[in-house]
Design a protein around this motif. Structure first.
Motif, mmCIF file in Angstrom:
data_model
loop_
_atom_site.group_PDB
_atom_site.id
_atom_site.type_symbol
_atom_site.label_atom_id
_atom_site.label_comp_id
_atom_site.label_asym_id
_atom_site.label_seq_id
_atom_site.Cartn_x
_atom_site.Cartn_y
_atom_site.Cartn_z
ATOM 1 N N SER A 200 0.846 -1.209 0.000
ATOM 2 C CA SER A 200 0.000 0.000 0.000
ATOM 3 C C SER A 200 0.874 1.248 0.000
ATOM 4 C CB SER A 200 -0.915 0.015 1.221
ATOM 5 O OG SER A 200 -1.771 -1.088 1.177
ATOM 6 N N PHE A 201 0.418 2.225 -0.746
ATOM 7 C CA PHE A 201 1.207 3.448 -0.921
ATOM 8 C C PHE A 201 0.672 4.507 0.038
ATOM 9 C CE2 PHE A 201 3.286 6.956 -2.927
ATOM 10 C CZ PHE A 201 4.348 6.405 -3.629
ATOM 11 N N GLU A 202 1.594 5.236 0.667
ATOM 12 C CA GLU A 202 1.164 6.192 1.702
ATOM 13 C C GLU A 202 0.159 7.209 1.165
ATOM 14 O OE1 GLU A 202 3.569 9.783 2.414
ATOM 15 O OE2 GLU A 202 5.250 8.460 2.015
ATOM 16 N N PRO A 224 -2.965 0.045 -13.599
ATOM 17 C CA PRO A 224 -2.713 -1.314 -14.090
ATOM 18 C C PRO A 224 -1.985 -2.205 -13.087
ATOM 19 C CG PRO A 224 -1.400 0.328 -15.305
ATOM 20 C CD PRO A 224 -2.123 1.064 -14.233
ATOM 21 N N PHE A 225 -1.456 -1.616 -12.007
ATOM 22 C CA PHE A 225 -0.747 -2.407 -10.991
ATOM 23 C C PHE A 225 -1.389 -2.091 -9.639
ATOM 24 C CE2 PHE A 225 2.133 -1.099 -14.407
ATOM 25 C CZ PHE A 225 2.460 -2.349 -14.935
ATOM 26 N N ALA A 226 -2.686 -2.330 -9.565
ATOM 27 C CA ALA A 226 -3.510 -1.760 -8.495
ATOM 28 C C ALA A 226 -3.168 -2.268 -7.095
ATOM 29 C CB ALA A 226 -4.980 -2.025 -8.794
ATOM 30 N N SER A 245 -6.229 -3.151 -12.234
ATOM 31 C CA SER A 245 -5.941 -4.561 -12.512
ATOM 32 C C SER A 245 -4.615 -4.915 -11.857
ATOM 33 C CB SER A 245 -5.911 -4.825 -14.022
ATOM 34 O OG SER A 245 -4.911 -4.076 -14.651
ATOM 35 N N ASP A 246 -4.453 -6.203 -11.616
ATOM 36 C CA ASP A 246 -3.209 -6.681 -11.003
ATOM 37 C C ASP A 246 -3.046 -8.144 -11.392
ATOM 38 O OD1 ASP A 246 -1.429 -5.584 -8.313
ATOM 39 O OD2 ASP A 246 -1.278 -7.706 -8.855
ATOM 40 N N ILE A 247 -1.818 -8.545 -11.603
ATOM 41 C CA ILE A 247 -1.581 -9.943 -11.999
ATOM 42 C C ILE A 247 -1.861 -10.897 -10.836
ATOM 43 C CG2 ILE A 247 0.877 -10.070 -11.378
ATOM 44 C CD1 ILE A 247 1.324 -11.477 -14.123
ATOM 45 N N ASP A 248 -1.814 -10.363 -9.639
ATOM 46 C CA ASP A 248 -1.986 -11.193 -8.447
ATOM 47 C C ASP A 248 -3.433 -11.085 -7.939
ATOM 48 O OD1 ASP A 248 -1.892 -12.459 -6.026
ATOM 49 O OD2 ASP A 248 -0.028 -11.513 -5.362
ATOM 50 N N GLY A 249 -4.198 -12.143 -8.183
ATOM 51 C CA GLY A 249 -5.616 -12.140 -7.804
ATOM 52 C C GLY A 249 -5.825 -12.011 -6.312
ATOM 53 N N ARG A 250 -4.824 -12.398 -5.530
ATOM 54 C CA ARG A 250 -4.994 -12.308 -4.066
ATOM 55 C C ARG A 250 -5.095 -10.857 -3.626
ATOM 56 N NH1 ARG A 250 0.282 -15.545 -2.759
ATOM 57 N NH2 ARG A 250 0.874 -14.025 -4.338
ATOM 58 N N MET A 251 -4.319 -9.987 -4.285
ATOM 59 C CA MET A 251 -4.355 -8.554 -3.949
ATOM 60 C C MET A 251 -5.736 -7.995 -4.269
ATOM 61 S SD MET A 251 -1.326 -7.981 -3.021
ATOM 62 C CE MET A 251 -0.385 -6.526 -3.326
ATOM 63 N N ILE A 252 -6.244 -8.397 -5.427
ATOM 64 C CA ILE A 252 -7.524 -7.887 -5.903
ATOM 65 C C ILE A 252 -8.666 -8.362 -4.994
ATOM 66 C CG2 ILE A 252 -9.178 -8.171 -7.824
ATOM 67 C CD1 ILE A 252 -6.884 -6.299 -8.532
ATOM 68 N N ARG A 305 9.034 -6.062 -2.901
ATOM 69 C CA ARG A 305 8.096 -6.905 -2.143
ATOM 70 C C ARG A 305 7.363 -7.887 -3.048
ATOM 71 N NH1 ARG A 305 7.639 -2.056 0.477
ATOM 72 N NH2 ARG A 305 8.557 -2.112 2.548
ATOM 73 N N GLU A 306 7.394 -7.632 -4.322
ATOM 74 C CA GLU A 306 6.713 -8.521 -5.254
ATOM 75 C C GLU A 306 7.575 -8.609 -6.507
ATOM 76 O OE1 GLU A 306 6.744 -5.010 -6.540
ATOM 77 O OE2 GLU A 306 5.682 -5.104 -4.664
ATOM 78 N N SER A 307 7.679 -9.816 -7.067
ATOM 79 C CA SER A 307 8.563 -9.958 -8.220
ATOM 80 C C SER A 307 7.875 -9.401 -9.463
ATOM 81 C CB SER A 307 8.911 -11.426 -8.416
ATOM 82 O OG SER A 307 7.720 -12.136 -8.573
ATOM 83 N N ILE A 308 8.679 -9.041 -10.465
ATOM 84 C CA ILE A 308 8.106 -8.504 -11.691
ATOM 85 C C ILE A 308 7.902 -9.678 -12.651
ATOM 86 C CG2 ILE A 308 8.356 -6.790 -13.494
ATOM 87 C CD1 ILE A 308 10.348 -5.337 -11.789
ATOM 88 N N LYS A 309 6.645 -9.996 -12.865
ATOM 89 C CA LYS A 309 6.346 -11.169 -13.699
ATOM 90 C C LYS A 309 5.269 -10.825 -14.713
ATOM 91 C CE LYS A 309 8.280 -14.855 -11.254
ATOM 92 N NZ LYS A 309 8.066 -15.236 -9.866
ATOM 93 N N VAL A 310 5.317 -11.533 -15.826
ATOM 94 C CA VAL A 310 4.234 -11.441 -16.809
ATOM 95 C C VAL A 310 3.835 -12.869 -17.194
ATOM 96 C CG1 VAL A 310 4.905 -9.201 -17.779
ATOM 97 C CG2 VAL A 310 5.901 -11.284 -18.725
HETATM 98 C C1 LIG Z 1 4.283 -1.793 -6.081
HETATM 99 S S1 LIG Z 1 2.892 -2.800 -6.179
HETATM 100 C C2 LIG Z 1 1.584 -1.658 -6.319
HETATM 101 C C3 LIG Z 1 0.951 -1.463 -5.023
HETATM 102 C C4 LIG Z 1 -0.302 -0.654 -5.058
HETATM 103 N N1 LIG Z 1 -0.025 0.721 -5.432
HETATM 104 C C5 LIG Z 1 -1.010 -0.737 -3.716
HETATM 105 O O1 LIG Z 1 -1.574 0.280 -3.322
HETATM 106 O O2 LIG Z 1 -0.994 -1.770 -3.057
HETATM 107 C C6 LIG Z 1 2.964 -3.488 -7.771
HETATM 108 C C7 LIG Z 1 1.843 -4.434 -8.102
HETATM 109 O O3 LIG Z 1 2.044 -4.844 -9.449
HETATM 110 C C8 LIG Z 1 1.573 -6.164 -9.557
HETATM 111 N N2 LIG Z 1 2.163 -6.733 -10.784
HETATM 112 C C9 LIG Z 1 3.399 -7.260 -10.969
HETATM 113 N N3 LIG Z 1 3.557 -7.636 -12.240
HETATM 114 C C10 LIG Z 1 2.393 -7.340 -12.879
HETATM 115 C C11 LIG Z 1 1.914 -7.484 -14.213
HETATM 116 N N4 LIG Z 1 2.682 -8.040 -15.153
HETATM 117 N N5 LIG Z 1 0.669 -7.053 -14.515
HETATM 118 C C12 LIG Z 1 -0.128 -6.523 -13.548
HETATM 119 N N6 LIG Z 1 0.250 -6.375 -12.270
HETATM 120 C C13 LIG Z 1 1.492 -6.768 -11.950
HETATM 121 C C14 LIG Z 1 1.992 -6.838 -8.282
HETATM 122 O O4 LIG Z 1 1.187 -7.977 -8.011
HETATM 123 C C15 LIG Z 1 1.789 -5.696 -7.268
HETATM 124 O O5 LIG Z 1 0.535 -5.798 -6.658
#
Ligand SMILES: C[S@@+](CC[C@H](N)C(=O)[O-])C[C@H]1O[C@@H](n2cnc3c(N)ncnc32)[C@H](O)[C@@H]1O
Length: 441
Positions: A200-202, A224-226, A245-252, A305-310
């Motif tokens: 989470s962002f301040e 796009p990286f919600a 949107s976010d690649i990680d459904g758990r966050m969503i 905290r999270e890896s960069i994946k596609v």
């Molecule tokens: C720095 S965090 C953003 C955090 C967000 N601002 C919040 O308030 O929690 C980056 C996010 O990008 C997501 N992410 C990583 N790779 C991605 C991709 N290829 N497409 C969409 N989301 C992705 C991660 O799961 C992570 O939740």
């Protein structure tokens, strides 16, 4: 003399002396939203919380400052001085003072006091107010809802780091026109938010980002990286309809109905601003092309905290034929609980695709704003991604000890812009994640 007869008036903006690298960008961006294109910033100083500026009228002042986070308030400027005697002289000889006295003479009013870098606890405020009797206000004093609030701002110069001063070294006086939105930084404070996570962002910088990105009421904002939706909340607060949107459904999905992104919108009373969030790899974007996205505001993965994946396979050879795997007669990849394979991607490539997406999807003059980390010893000039259709408008740095992150803000100028580009290049030689965990040694 009417307000239009006196032409432009002086206003005093009382600023917060924090996040200085973002302050002017916020003031300029908000001025631009309300059509104040010719604001004179020549009096603006980074080391001062006071900025005197000329505007046509109160409406302009209100519109400009009402959603600012890095301002405290804006006042109609009446005067200033190093002490009360000098302040009164300045007010009495002010060009518009007779007009102001006449205009507000029958209005109910109250006085308030602000102090910067100190406080004058011993002063008798009543006697101080009486020294303003020459203003000859005839209206009633009303402490709850006065027509006018007159503000005395006292400025202190601390004797040393540990010793505050109790005597002000300067004072400003004015009629309060608009309080800023600074209190929202507290309302949106993560400590009070129902659903939040490690990413989470301040709140304060989320709201500032939304202001610099010029998120507008009734527009569509996309993150796009919600993640946990920090920027969606900020966008919704400023009236945009938000999609994430976010690649990680758990966050969503969050942690149930009371602890997910939509519950945050309910908590803030902004449910009508929340369009939806979906699990999706940004680089395989399924938002239809005709969906008008006005602003993109995000915090792409830093890899900390999270890896960069596609979506995709790191070793595609191993997956040849796997698309034919079936479970109970159904293609495995069509099942609801199918977890697709993912492969790592560099931050440079991900940001290139973000810039490309913004250039295709934003309207002309629409803004893309995102946060990017850098190690402080890296050559930052070459690290900032550039796209030929996007003008890099702001590069606002927030520094930590060994690393910094910057808010990069681009304006879509369209196909004819032809600005510098560095897409497709590897801009960073260092893996930020690796360097972060090695403490940048
Ligand atoms: C720095 S965090 C953003 C955090 C967000 N601002 C919040 O308030 O929690 C980056 C996010 O990008 C997501 N992410 C990583 N790779 C991605 C991709 N290829 N497409 C969409 N989301 C992705 C991660 O799961 C992570 O939740």
């Amino acid at each position: 003399m009417s307000a239009s007869q006196i032409g432009k008036k002086q206003y005093l903006v009382y600023l917060a002396q924090v996040h200085i690298n973002f302050r002017r960008a916020e003031l300029e961006s908000l001025a631009d939203i309300c059509g104040l294109n010719d604001l004179d910033f020549s009096n603006y100083k980074e080391d001062s919380p006071f900025f005197i500026v000329e505007l046509d009228n109160d409406t302009q002042a209100k519109e400009w400052i009402k959603r600012s986070i890095l301002s405290r308030a804006i006042y109609e400027y009446w005067g200033e001085g190093k002490d009360l005697t000098e302040l009164h002289q300045s007010i009495k000889f002010g060009t518009n003072i007779e007009h102001y006295k006449d205009l507000y003479k029958n209005d109910s009013f109250k006085f308030e006091f602000e102090s910067y870098r100190g406080s004058n606890k011993k002063v008798n405020r009543i006697s101080q107010i009486e020294t303003f009797s020459y203003l000859a206000f005839k209206g009633k004093i009303n402490m709850k809802s006065p027509d006018q609030v007159y503000t005395l701002i006292e400025v202190f110069e601390p004797v040393s780091d540990n010793e505050p001063s109790t005597t002000p070294s300067h004072m400003y006086f004015g009629r309060r026109v608009q309080i800023s939105d600074r209190s929202s930084a507290d309302v949106f404070d993560l400590k009070k938010r129902p659903y939040k996570g490690t990413t989470s962002f301040e709140a304060e910088l989320s709201l500032i980002s939304a202001n610099i990105a010029q998120v507008k009421p009734g527009s569509i904002m996309y993150d796009p990286f919600a993640g946990t939706g920090s920027f969606l909340c900020a966008g919704g607060h400023y009236g945009a309809l938000v999609i994430g949107s976010d690649i990680d459904g758990r966050m969503i999905r969050g942690k149930g109905a009371q602890h997910d992104i939509s519950s945050n919108f309910k908590y803030y009373g902004d449910t009508d601003k929340f369009l939806d969030v979906m699990t999706m790899d940004f680089t395989h974007n399924s938002l239809r092309n005709s969906l008008g996205i006005d602003t993109i505001l995000c915090d792409p993965p830093y890899g900390i905290r999270e890896s960069i994946k596609v979506l995709g396979a790191k070793d595609p050879e191993r997956f040849v034929g796997k698309e034919n795997v079936e479970i109970d007669g159904q293609k495995a990849y069509l099942l609801r609980d199918y977890i697709p394979t993912k492969k790592p991607i560099s931050l440079d490539l991900l940001l290139d695709s973000l810039l490309q997406f913004a250039s295709e999807r934003l309207p002309i003059n629409g803004r893309l704003a995102f946060w990017m980390p850098t190690a402080n010893d890296e050559n930052i000039e070459t690290l900032v991604p550039l796209h030929k259709n996007l003008e890099l408008k702001y590069n606002c740095v927030q520094s930590f000890n060994k690393w910094s992150r910057r808010l990069l803000v681009y304006i879509n100028r369209g196909k004819d812009y032809n600005g510098p580009t560095n897409s497709g290049l590897q801009r960073s030689t260092a893996d930020f994640r690796e360097r972060y965990f090695k403490n940048f040694n």
